[in-house]
Design an enzyme around this catalytic site. Structure first.
Site, PDB file in Angstrom:
ATOM      1  N   HIS A  21     -53.138  31.652 -32.393  1.00 33.36           N
ATOM      2  CA  HIS A  21     -51.731  30.745 -32.463  1.00 33.36           C
ATOM      3  C   HIS A  21     -51.408  30.911 -33.960  1.00 33.36           C
ATOM      4  O   HIS A  21     -51.674  30.369 -34.640  1.00 33.36           O
ATOM      5  CB  HIS A  21     -52.014  29.859 -31.585  1.00 33.36           C
ATOM      6  CG  HIS A  21     -52.657  29.948 -30.247  1.00 33.36           C
ATOM      7  ND1 HIS A  21     -53.837  29.407 -29.998  1.00 33.36           N
ATOM      8  CD2 HIS A  21     -51.748  29.486 -28.982  1.00 33.36           C
ATOM      9  CE1 HIS A  21     -53.905  29.850 -28.677  1.00 33.36           C
ATOM     10  NE2 HIS A  21     -53.125  29.242 -27.986  1.00 33.36           N
TER      11      HIS A  21
ATOM     12  N   LYS B  48     -55.267  37.626 -26.306  1.00 30.48           N
ATOM     13  CA  LYS B  48     -54.240  36.735 -26.217  1.00 30.48           C
ATOM     14  C   LYS B  48     -53.492  36.082 -27.566  1.00 30.48           C
ATOM     15  O   LYS B  48     -54.504  35.014 -29.070  1.00 30.48           O
ATOM     16  CB  LYS B  48     -54.037  35.298 -25.881  1.00 30.48           C
ATOM     17  CG  LYS B  48     -53.159  34.656 -25.211  1.00 30.48           C
ATOM     18  CD  LYS B  48     -53.137  33.054 -24.806  1.00 30.48           C
ATOM     19  CE  LYS B  48     -52.267  32.164 -25.086  1.00 30.48           C
ATOM     20  NZ  LYS B  48     -52.209  30.898 -24.981  1.00 30.48           N
TER      21      LYS B  48
ATOM     22  N   LYS C  69     -18.412  34.980 -29.807  1.00 33.49           N
ATOM     23  CA  LYS C  69     -17.240  36.167 -29.618  1.00 33.49           C
ATOM     24  C   LYS C  69     -16.226  36.478 -30.180  1.00 33.49           C
ATOM     25  O   LYS C  69     -15.968  38.548 -29.853  1.00 33.49           O
ATOM     26  CB  LYS C  69     -16.182  34.823 -28.498  1.00 33.49           C
ATOM     27  CG  LYS C  69     -17.167  34.706 -27.316  1.00 33.49           C
ATOM     28  CD  LYS C  69     -15.874  33.889 -26.861  1.00 33.49           C
ATOM     29  CE  LYS C  69     -16.462  33.218 -25.386  1.00 33.49           C
ATOM     30  NZ  LYS C  69     -15.585  32.604 -24.452  1.00 33.49           N
TER      31      LYS C  69
ATOM     32  N   ASP D   9     -12.993  36.973 -19.685  1.00 34.59           N
ATOM     33  CA  ASP D   9     -11.842  35.594 -20.171  1.00 34.59           C
ATOM     34  C   ASP D   9     -10.626  35.779 -19.600  1.00 34.59           C
ATOM     35  O   ASP D   9      -9.801  34.664 -18.537  1.00 34.59           O
ATOM     36  CB  ASP D   9     -12.084  34.549 -20.930  1.00 34.59           C
ATOM     37  CG  ASP D   9     -13.446  34.296 -21.299  1.00 34.59           C
ATOM     38  OD1 ASP D   9     -14.587  34.042 -20.466  1.00 34.59           O
ATOM     39  OD2 ASP D   9     -13.542  34.201 -22.501  1.00 34.59           O
TER      40      ASP D   9
HETATM   41  P1  NAP Z   1     -11.197  25.708 -29.603  1.00 29.18           P
HETATM   42  O1  NAP Z   1     -11.225  26.921 -30.050  1.00 29.18           O
HETATM   43  O2  NAP Z   1     -12.154  24.843 -30.257  1.00 29.18           O
HETATM   44  O3  NAP Z   1      -9.652  24.837 -29.762  1.00 29.18           O
HETATM   45  C1  NAP Z   1      -9.851  23.881 -29.083  1.00 29.18           C
HETATM   46  C2  NAP Z   1      -8.088  23.546 -29.638  1.00 29.18           C
HETATM   47  O4  NAP Z   1      -8.155  22.069 -28.537  1.00 29.18           O
HETATM   48  C3  NAP Z   1      -7.430  23.595 -30.199  1.00 29.18           C
HETATM   49  O5  NAP Z   1      -6.491  23.735 -30.015  1.00 29.18           O
HETATM   50  C4  NAP Z   1      -7.311  21.877 -31.123  1.00 29.18           C
HETATM   51  O6  NAP Z   1      -6.094  21.648 -31.910  1.00 29.18           O
HETATM   52  C5  NAP Z   1      -7.632  21.258 -29.577  1.00 29.18           C
HETATM   53  N1  NAP Z   1      -7.933  19.748 -29.899  1.00 29.18           N
HETATM   54  C6  NAP Z   1      -9.187  19.482 -29.870  1.00 29.18           C
HETATM   55  N2  NAP Z   1      -9.367  17.783 -29.935  1.00 29.18           N
HETATM   56  C7  NAP Z   1      -8.189  17.996 -29.557  1.00 29.18           C
HETATM   57  C8  NAP Z   1      -7.116  16.404 -29.871  1.00 29.18           C
HETATM   58  N3  NAP Z   1      -8.350  15.119 -30.217  1.00 29.18           N
HETATM   59  N4  NAP Z   1      -6.319  16.288 -28.848  1.00 29.18           N
HETATM   60  C9  NAP Z   1      -5.762  17.612 -28.802  1.00 29.18           C
HETATM   61  N5  NAP Z   1      -6.098  18.901 -29.559  1.00 29.18           N
HETATM   62  C10 NAP Z   1      -6.742  18.962 -29.581  1.00 29.18           C
HETATM   63  O7  NAP Z   1     -11.756  25.616 -28.622  1.00 29.18           O
HETATM   64  P2  NAP Z   1     -11.767  27.326 -26.731  1.00 29.18           P
HETATM   65  O8  NAP Z   1     -12.821  27.858 -27.421  1.00 29.18           O
HETATM   66  O9  NAP Z   1     -10.740  27.224 -27.255  1.00 29.18           O
HETATM   67  O10 NAP Z   1     -11.801  25.486 -26.315  1.00 29.18           O
HETATM   68  C11 NAP Z   1     -11.336  25.234 -26.001  1.00 29.18           C
HETATM   69  C12 NAP Z   1     -11.626  24.820 -24.488  1.00 29.18           C
HETATM   70  O11 NAP Z   1     -11.632  25.343 -22.977  1.00 29.18           O
HETATM   71  C13 NAP Z   1     -12.800  23.434 -23.779  1.00 29.18           C
HETATM   72  O12 NAP Z   1     -12.864  22.695 -23.067  1.00 29.18           O
HETATM   73  C14 NAP Z   1     -13.496  24.795 -23.592  1.00 29.18           C
HETATM   74  O13 NAP Z   1     -14.488  24.246 -22.492  1.00 29.18           O
HETATM   75  C15 NAP Z   1     -12.539  25.237 -21.736  1.00 29.18           C
HETATM   76  N6  NAP Z   1     -13.006  26.942 -21.920  1.00 29.18           N
HETATM   77  C16 NAP Z   1     -13.178  27.484 -20.466  1.00 29.18           C
HETATM   78  C17 NAP Z   1     -13.315  28.385 -20.110  1.00 29.18           C
HETATM   79  C18 NAP Z   1     -13.772  28.681 -18.384  1.00 29.18           C
HETATM   80  O14 NAP Z   1     -14.495  29.652 -18.572  1.00 29.18           O
HETATM   81  N7  NAP Z   1     -12.805  27.986 -18.441  1.00 29.18           N
HETATM   82  C19 NAP Z   1     -13.620  29.689 -21.276  1.00 29.18           C
HETATM   83  C20 NAP Z   1     -13.893  28.949 -22.325  1.00 29.18           C
HETATM   84  C21 NAP Z   1     -13.097  27.766 -23.032  1.00 29.18           C
HETATM   85  P3  NAP Z   1      -6.330  22.101 -33.420  1.00 29.18           P
HETATM   86  O15 NAP Z   1      -6.282  23.084 -33.453  1.00 29.18           O
HETATM   87  O16 NAP Z   1      -5.765  20.750 -33.643  1.00 29.18           O
HETATM   88  O17 NAP Z   1      -7.432  20.996 -33.882  1.00 29.18           O
END
Ligand code: NAP
Length: 528
Positions: A140, A167, A314, A357
Site C-alpha cells: 500500500h 495486490k 467548460k 446546455d
Molecule cells: P456564474 O458564471 O458564476 O454566473 C453567476 C451569475 O449570477 C453572475 O452573473 C453573477 O453576477 C450573478 N449573481 C451571483 N450572485 C448574485 C446575487 N446575489 N445577486 C445578483 N446576481 C448574482 O454561474 P453559471 O455557471 O452561469 O450558473 C448560474 C446558474 O445557472 C446556477 O444557479 C446554476 O446552478 C445554473 N445552471 C443550471 C443548469 C441546468 O442544467 N439547469 C446548467 C448550468 C447552470 P455578477 O457578475 O454581478 O457576479
C-alpha cells in the site's frame, strides 16, 4: 493530440476469470462481523475480506467461526490482519498475528493477505505451513502512485516472493493514476498473474469501477456509504445497480462527467440508467478532474468514448478537440465531447465538441412558447452575465431573439453585450425601467438556489412584465421567481428541463439512439 506508444493488451490475452466483487468486514466484535457477512452475501459479493485488525486480540481467536460463516453464506474469504506499519490497526507482536492468519488458513480461508514488506523469507515460510489457502501479497502506498516501471517491478517481486495473487494499492492524485493501475491489472493478468491494482482516493475511483473491464482479480465496494475500508471506495449498491460491474466486459465503452467537485453529480445515475434501458454496452463514471491536461491525455490514451464537462472545465476543453461545433465555439464553452475512435487499434479518433446546455434550455423554452422557431423575433431578457447567461444569450440570438442582458455588475453585462451585439442593463435598471417588457425572462443568476429559496433576482413587478419565465436553477424545482410568475398567470419553465434536456442530447450524441427521456426525468426527480 500526440499519439501515444502505449501497448494495448487485447482482452483475449487477459485471464478468463470474472472479476470478483469484494467487501471488507470491519466490525469490531464477532457477532457484528457475522451480521456483516450475511449482509455482504445478500448484497451479492463473491468474496469477503475479514479485517481481523478491527477485532480485539480476545475476539480474533474466533476467526475460524468467521471463516465458517463465509462458507455457510457461500462467499469466499480473505483473512487480512493488517498491522499499523502497513496502514492497519494491529499493534501487537508479529508472532501472534501470523498465528491467527494460520488459524484462518487452517479453518479454510480461501486467501490469506500477507504484506510485501514482511519480506520473502517470512512469506515463503508462512506459505510452506499453509497449503490450504492461496497467498495474496499486498503493498500500500498512501501518498502517491509510483511510476509504472516501479509498479511493474513491484508486481514481479511479489510473484517471486510466492504471491498467488498480487495486490498493489496506491493513492491517485489524478485520473491518469487510476488508469495506469487498471493497465497494470490488464498487463499482469494477460501473463496469467492474478492481480488486484487499485488507486485509493476520489481520483482513483475508475480503478475500482472499471476493474472488470481491465481483467483485475477483484475490486472492493463498501457495504454501505460511511463503512468504507479505504478512501474512495464506492458502495456495493452503486457498483451493482448504477455501474453494473457484473455486466462489464473488456469491450464496454467508457463515458463520464469531469468536474471539480463531482461527487454529487446526478449525471452517472441518469446516463447509466439510460444505457441499461436501451441495452447499450457502456458505463458512465464521475471523474474528479483538477488537471484538465492530464485528463484529456488519459481520455485519448485509454480510448474513452465521450464525456460531459462541468464546472470548472467548460472553457478549457475546446483546445483538445479536433472539431468544435460552431455555436459552442462562439459561446466558448463545451459541455460534451464525443470520440469518433474505438476502444481498439491505433486510431485515436477525432474528438468532437459541442454545447448541449443552450440547445436544451432553448428547446425547453420554445416548447412552452409554441414550438421550434417560436423565439424568433421575441424580446428576451437574461438575468446574469456568467457562463450560463453567455450560452443562453448565444442560443437565443441564434434563434433570432432580441436579447437584453441584465446583471448585478453592469460592466460584465456590457462586455458580453458588446461581443454579442445586444443591450446591457443593471438589475437596478430593470426595476426602474418600466418600459422594459418582453416575451421571455431568463434567470441565470444563482439567486433563489437552495438553501436561499426565499430569494429572487428581481421583483414581482419585473416578473409581471413577461409572458414566460425560465429559471436555470433546478434546486428547488419551483424557485421563488417561478412562484411569482405562476401567481401572475405567466408560463413557467424549470431549470430541470434544461438539465434533463442537455443530458438527453448528450446521450443521443454518445450513442446515436433516441434517449429514454422519461426514464432520465424519473432518475433526476428521485434524486432531487
Ligand atoms: P456564474 O458564471 O458564476 O454566473 C453567476 C451569475 O449570477 C453572475 O452573473 C453573477 O453576477 C450573478 N449573481 C451571483 N450572485 C448574485 C446575487 N446575489 N445577486 C445578483 N446576481 C448574482 O454561474 P453559471 O455557471 O452561469 O450558473 C448560474 C446558474 O445557472 C446556477 O444557479 C446554476 O446552478 C445554473 N445552471 C443550471 C443548469 C441546468 O442544467 N439547469 C446548467 C448550468 C447552470 P455578477 O457578475 O454581478 O457576479
Amino acid at each position: 493530440m500526440a499519439a501515444t506508444n502505449r501497448t494495448v493488451v487485447s482482452a483475449a490475452q487477459a485471464l478468463d476469470e470474472p472479476c470478483l466483487l469484494c467487501t471488507s468486514v470491519t466490525a469490531t466484535t464477532v457477532p457484528d462481523c457475522l451480521v456483516e457477512i450475511v449482509k455482504a452475501a445478500q448484497a451479492g459479493v463473491d468474496i469477503v475480506e475479514l479485517r481481523l485488525d478491527y477485532l480485539s486480540a480476545k475476539d480474533v481467536v474466533n476467526v475460524p467461526q468467521l471463516v465458517q460463516a463465509c462458507a455457510e453464506n457461500k462467499v469466499l474469504c480473505i483473512a487480512t490482519y493488517r498491522p499499523k506499519w502497513e496502514g492497519g490497526r494491529y499493534e501487537g507482536d508479529e508472532e501472534f498475528r501470523l498465528e491467527m492468519l494460520l488459524k484462518a488458513a487452517q479453518a479454510g480461508a480461501s486467501y490469506i493477505d500477507l504484506e510485501y514488506k514482511l519480506g520473502p523469507q517470512a512469506i515463503q515460510e508462512f506459505k510452506s505451513k499453509c497449503s490450504e489457502s492461496q497467498i495474496i501479497v499486498s503493498d500500500h502506498d498512501y501518498d502517491k502512485t509510483p511510476p509504472t516501471s516501479e509498479l511493474e517491478a513491484l508486481a514481479e517481486s511479489m510473484k517471486e516472493y510466492g504471491a498467488d495473487v498480487v495486490k498493489i494499492a496506491t493513492t491517485a492524485t489524478c485520473i491518469k493514476d487510476a488508469f495506469r493501475m487498471l493497465q497494470l491489472a490488464r498487463d499482469k493478468s494477460s501473463t496469467g498473474q492474478r492481480t488486484i491494482a487499485l488507486a485509493m482516493g476520489e481520483e482513483g475511483l475508475p480503478s475500482r469501477l472499471l476493474a472488470p473491464k481491465y481483467g483485475a482479480f477483484l475490486t472492493f465496494g463498501a457495504l454501505a456509504a460511511g463503512s468504507e475500508s479505504a478512501p474512495g471506495q464506492p458502495s456495493l449498491a452503486d457498483m451493482t445497480q448504477v455501474y453494473r460491474l457484473k455486466a462489464q466486459k473488456e469491450d464496454t465503452r467508457v463515458y463520464g462527467v469531469i468536474g471539480d467537485p463531482i461527487k454529487h453529480s446526478m449525471s452517472p445515475v441518469i446516463h447509466n440508467a439510460a444505457f441499461q434501458e436501451l441495452g447499450v454496452d457502456a458505463v458512465y463514471l464521475p471523474f474528479k478532474v483538477t488537471d484538465i491536461d492530464d485528463f484529456m491525455q488519459t481520455f485519448v490514451e485509454y480510448r474513452l468514448s465521450g464525456c460531459s464537462i462541468t464546472i470548472p472545465h467548460k472553457e478549457q476543453v475546446a483546445r483538445f478537440c479536433g472539431v468544435v461545433d460552431e455555436v459552442a465555439g462562439k459561446i466558448g464553452a463545451i459541455n460534451t465531447i464525443v470520440s469518433s475512435g474505438t476502444d481498439k487499434g491505433d486510431d485515436e479518433g477525432v474528438l468532437q465538441a459541442s454545447n448541449t446546455d443552450w440547445v436544451a434550455a432553448i428547446a425547453a423554452i420554445e416548447n412552452k412558447l409554441g414550438g421550434e422557431g417560436s423565439l424568433s423575433g421575441k424580446q428576451v431578457c437574461i438575468l446574469g452575465s456568467g457562463g450560463t447567461a453567455r450560452a443562453l444569450a448565444f442560443g437565443a440570438i441564434e434563434r433570432g431573439a432580441k436579447v437584453t442582458l441584465a446583471n448585478r455588475t453592469l460592466s460584465k453585462a456590457e462586455t458580453l453585450a458588446t461581443e454579442l451585439g445586444c443591450v446591457a442593463k443593471s438589475l437596478g435598471d430593470l426595476e426602474s425601467d418600466k418600459g422594459l417588457t418582453g416575451s421571455v425572462l431568463i434567470n441565470t443568476t444563482s439567486v433563489g438556489m437552495s438553501p436561499n429559496i426565499d430569494a429572487a433576482p428581481v421583483s414581482e413587478d419585473v416578473v409581471s412584465r413577461f409572458s414566460l419565465v425560465f429559471d436555470a436553477i433546478y434546486n428547488p424545482l419551483k424557485t421563488k421567481l417561478l412562484q411569482m410568475a405562476e401567481k401572475n398567470d405567466k408560463m413557467i419553465v424549470s431549470g430541470v428541463e434544461m438539465f434533463i434536456g442537455q443530458a438527453a442530447e448528450q446521450f443521443h450524441q454518445f450513442t446515436g439512439l433516441q434517449p429514454p427521456v422519461e426514464l432520465m426525468r424519473q432518475k433526476v426527480m428521485e434524486r432531487l
